[in-house]
Design a protein around this motif. Structure first.
Motif, PDB file in Angstrom:
ATOM      1  N   ASP A 198      44.974 -12.920  31.255  1.00 42.67           N
ATOM      2  CA  ASP A 198      44.253 -13.030  30.064  1.00 42.67           C
ATOM      3  C   ASP A 198      43.708 -14.558  29.815  1.00 42.67           C
ATOM      4  O   ASP A 198      42.674 -14.697  29.360  1.00 42.67           O
TER       5      ASP A 198
ATOM      6  N   LEU B 237      49.359 -12.063  30.894  1.00 44.42           N
ATOM      7  CA  LEU B 237      49.312 -13.055  30.100  1.00 44.42           C
ATOM      8  C   LEU B 237      48.415 -14.174  31.131  1.00 44.42           C
ATOM      9  O   LEU B 237      47.298 -14.908  30.481  1.00 44.42           O
TER      10      LEU B 237
ATOM     11  N   SER C 130      44.135 -12.859  20.277  1.00 41.20           N
ATOM     12  CA  SER C 130      43.736 -14.044  21.033  1.00 41.20           C
ATOM     13  C   SER C 130      42.329 -13.664  21.906  1.00 41.20           C
ATOM     14  O   SER C 130      41.458 -14.631  21.968  1.00 41.20           O
TER      15      SER C 130
ATOM     16  N   ALA D  48      55.439  -8.654  26.045  1.00 42.36           N
ATOM     17  CA  ALA D  48      54.543  -9.244  27.068  1.00 42.36           C
ATOM     18  C   ALA D  48      55.013  -9.101  28.532  1.00 42.36           C
ATOM     19  O   ALA D  48      56.295  -9.189  28.803  1.00 42.36           O
TER      20      ALA D  48
ATOM     21  N   ARG E 100      53.554 -19.423  27.072  1.00 39.84           N
ATOM     22  CA  ARG E 100      52.880 -18.189  26.133  1.00 39.84           C
ATOM     23  C   ARG E 100      53.817 -17.073  26.069  1.00 39.84           C
ATOM     24  O   ARG E 100      54.465 -16.391  25.092  1.00 39.84           O
TER      25      ARG E 100
ATOM     26  N   THR F 178      48.796 -12.017  17.993  1.00 37.60           N
ATOM     27  CA  THR F 178      48.967 -11.112  18.824  1.00 37.60           C
ATOM     28  C   THR F 178      48.104 -11.594  20.040  1.00 37.60           C
ATOM     29  O   THR F 178      46.917 -12.058  19.968  1.00 37.60           O
ATOM     30  N   GLU F 179      48.593 -10.850  21.421  1.00 33.49           N
ATOM     31  CA  GLU F 179      47.259 -11.043  22.512  1.00 33.49           C
ATOM     32  C   GLU F 179      46.040 -10.606  22.102  1.00 33.49           C
ATOM     33  O   GLU F 179      44.843 -10.952  22.433  1.00 33.49           O
TER      34      GLU F 179
END
Ligand code: C5P
Length: 413
Positions: A360, A357, A280, A352, A341, A276-277
């Motif tokens: 991030d 993203l 990450s 998402a 991603r 999962t983000e």
């Protein structure tokens, strides 16, 4: 394997060791100043019965090679072994038996038979550890501890037992300093070469590294998953991700298991949970803590195995495997990485947003590059592959040709 510096015209008596390898089925070629050896065409070493009086020291290697032979092997006329660094006949017999070999020991000979399989036939390379197995710290594997009797040749010979099916630990390996202090480094480079693939997140290095490992028949280490697992374990334990001591303590004892393409933390399948983000970002937070990096170092190195390892991460080439035979840096523009991603997460049905993203990734790149320990950057000795405009297949080909180029230059030890 080519050995340079000895050959047809060599006056060094130990070159006759090669004749013994030939009798065991090895395919040998001689040059003026080199010798090349290949394994038997059948893939199995043949048993031997040899008078070894002329090569007493080199003959010790044959006693360990007997573990891989298809029948009883006799090493004769070796009485001088009893009065060397240690009583080498007794020491050899004791250590070979730990691996399940049947050994008959005489005043001046050894008769070694590889461990038997269930049908009673010698089963070359398949060991049956007897007593004395210990647990290796980072991976929790059982292994056989071999004693070396302050004898460098015991240490070096038994390193070859690592080609069997049971992990080996050589006790007091520093005894090789007497003649060859870098022995185990050289051995590692030959027996378990490493391809290090570093780069930023979503550069494609995970997929590429895994496929390259498959093509080479090597093992694969996704080091990022260890940082992700650490972040997940900390989150579950309610430990703050900047609490260095407590997160490092979790990293040391991390009950992680990799089985096929599933990843387990203790008895929970966390394959998706670590992708999962949130994890990450968590991984990149725990990765800035020096004590966490140190805690994961031995664990990462323990994945180095015969016949080789492809390791992907951020500091594979600089810190974990500085002696890697090939070093690559995979990169791509941050926009393309965010897009990849996004597609990945969509495929997995995870929600998402592309903008988030991108931010991030930029944030993680900045954190990974700015940290004081093992910052993300391309090493001087690494070749760069930019995957922005190429497909995965093209990236795999580019990496394989880079490995070929680099090994042609560096595989002389
Ligand atoms: O490669 P992956 O994206 O799974 O890595 C997650 C995070 O773990 C990275 O953003 C990085 O901060 C950290 N990491 C690291 N060193 C490695 C592998 C990963 O610092 N060798």
């Amino acid at each position: 394997m080519r050995v340079e510096g000895v050959g047809r015209n060599s006056i060094q008596g130990d070159v006759r060791f090669v004749e013994a390898l030939e009798k065991m089925g090895g395919r040998i070629e001689w040059g003026e100043n080199w010798i090349e050896a290949r394994g038997p065409e059948t893939g199995r070493l043949k048993a031997f019965d040899l008078d070894l009086n002329h090569i007493p020291d080199a003959a010790m290697t044959l006693a360990v090679a007997a573990l891989f032979a298809d029948g009883p092997c006799a090493l004769r006329n070796i009485a001088s072994w009893r009065v060397k660094e240690t009583d080498r006949i007794a020491a050899m017999a004791t250590e070979l038996r730990k691996l399940g070999a049947t050994v008959e020991e005489g005043a001046d000979y050894l008769l070694v038979t590889a461990p038997h399989d269930f049908n009673g036939a010698p089963s070359a390379g398949h060991f049956r550890p007897v007593g004395l197995t210990v647990l290796s710290a980072p991976t929790g594997q059982t292994l056989v501890a071999i004693d070396t009797y302050d004898d460098h040749r015991m240490a070096m010979c038994f390193s070859l037992a690592a080609f069997g099916d049971v992990p080996i630990r050589i006790n007091d390996p520093e005894c090789v300093a007497k003649t060859f202090p870098e022995y185990f480094d050289a051995f590692g480079q030959i027996a378990a070469p490493v391809v290090a693939i570093d780069g930023p997140s979503a550069s494609g290095k995970g997929t590429v590294a895994e496929r390259v490992a498959e093509r080479l028949g090597y093992h694969y280490l996704d080091s990022g998953s260890l940082y992700r697992l650490t972040a997940l374990a900390a989150t579950k334990a309610g430990v703050a991700l900047d609490n260095e001591a407590d997160v490092a303590a979790l990293a040391i004892t991390l009950p992680a298991r990799f089985e096929g393409n599933r990843i387990w933390l203790a008895d929970e399948d966390v394959t998706d949970a670590i992708r999962t983000e949130a994890m990450s970002v968590g991984a990149s937070k725990v990765a800035v803590l020096p004590a966490v990096r140190t805690a994961l170092l031995a664990r990462q190195r323990a994945y180095r195995r015969f016949p080789g390892l492809v390791a992907d991460g951020r500091d594979m080439a600089s810190v974990v495997f500085p002696d890697a035979m090939a070093k690559l840096f995979l990169t791509a523009s941050v926009e393309i990485r965010a897009e990849r991603r996004y597609k990945q997460l969509m495929q997995k049905g995870m929600p998402a947003k592309i903008r988030a993203l991108l931010e991030d990734l930029q944030e993680r790149d900045a954190r990974d590059s700015a940290r004081s320990v093992a910052p993300l950057k391309q090493g001087d000795d690494a070749e760069c592959v930019d995957t922005t405009h190429i497909s995965i297949d093209e990236a795999v080909s580019a990496v394989l040709s880079s490995i070929q180029r680099q090994t042609a230059l560096t595989r002389t030890i």
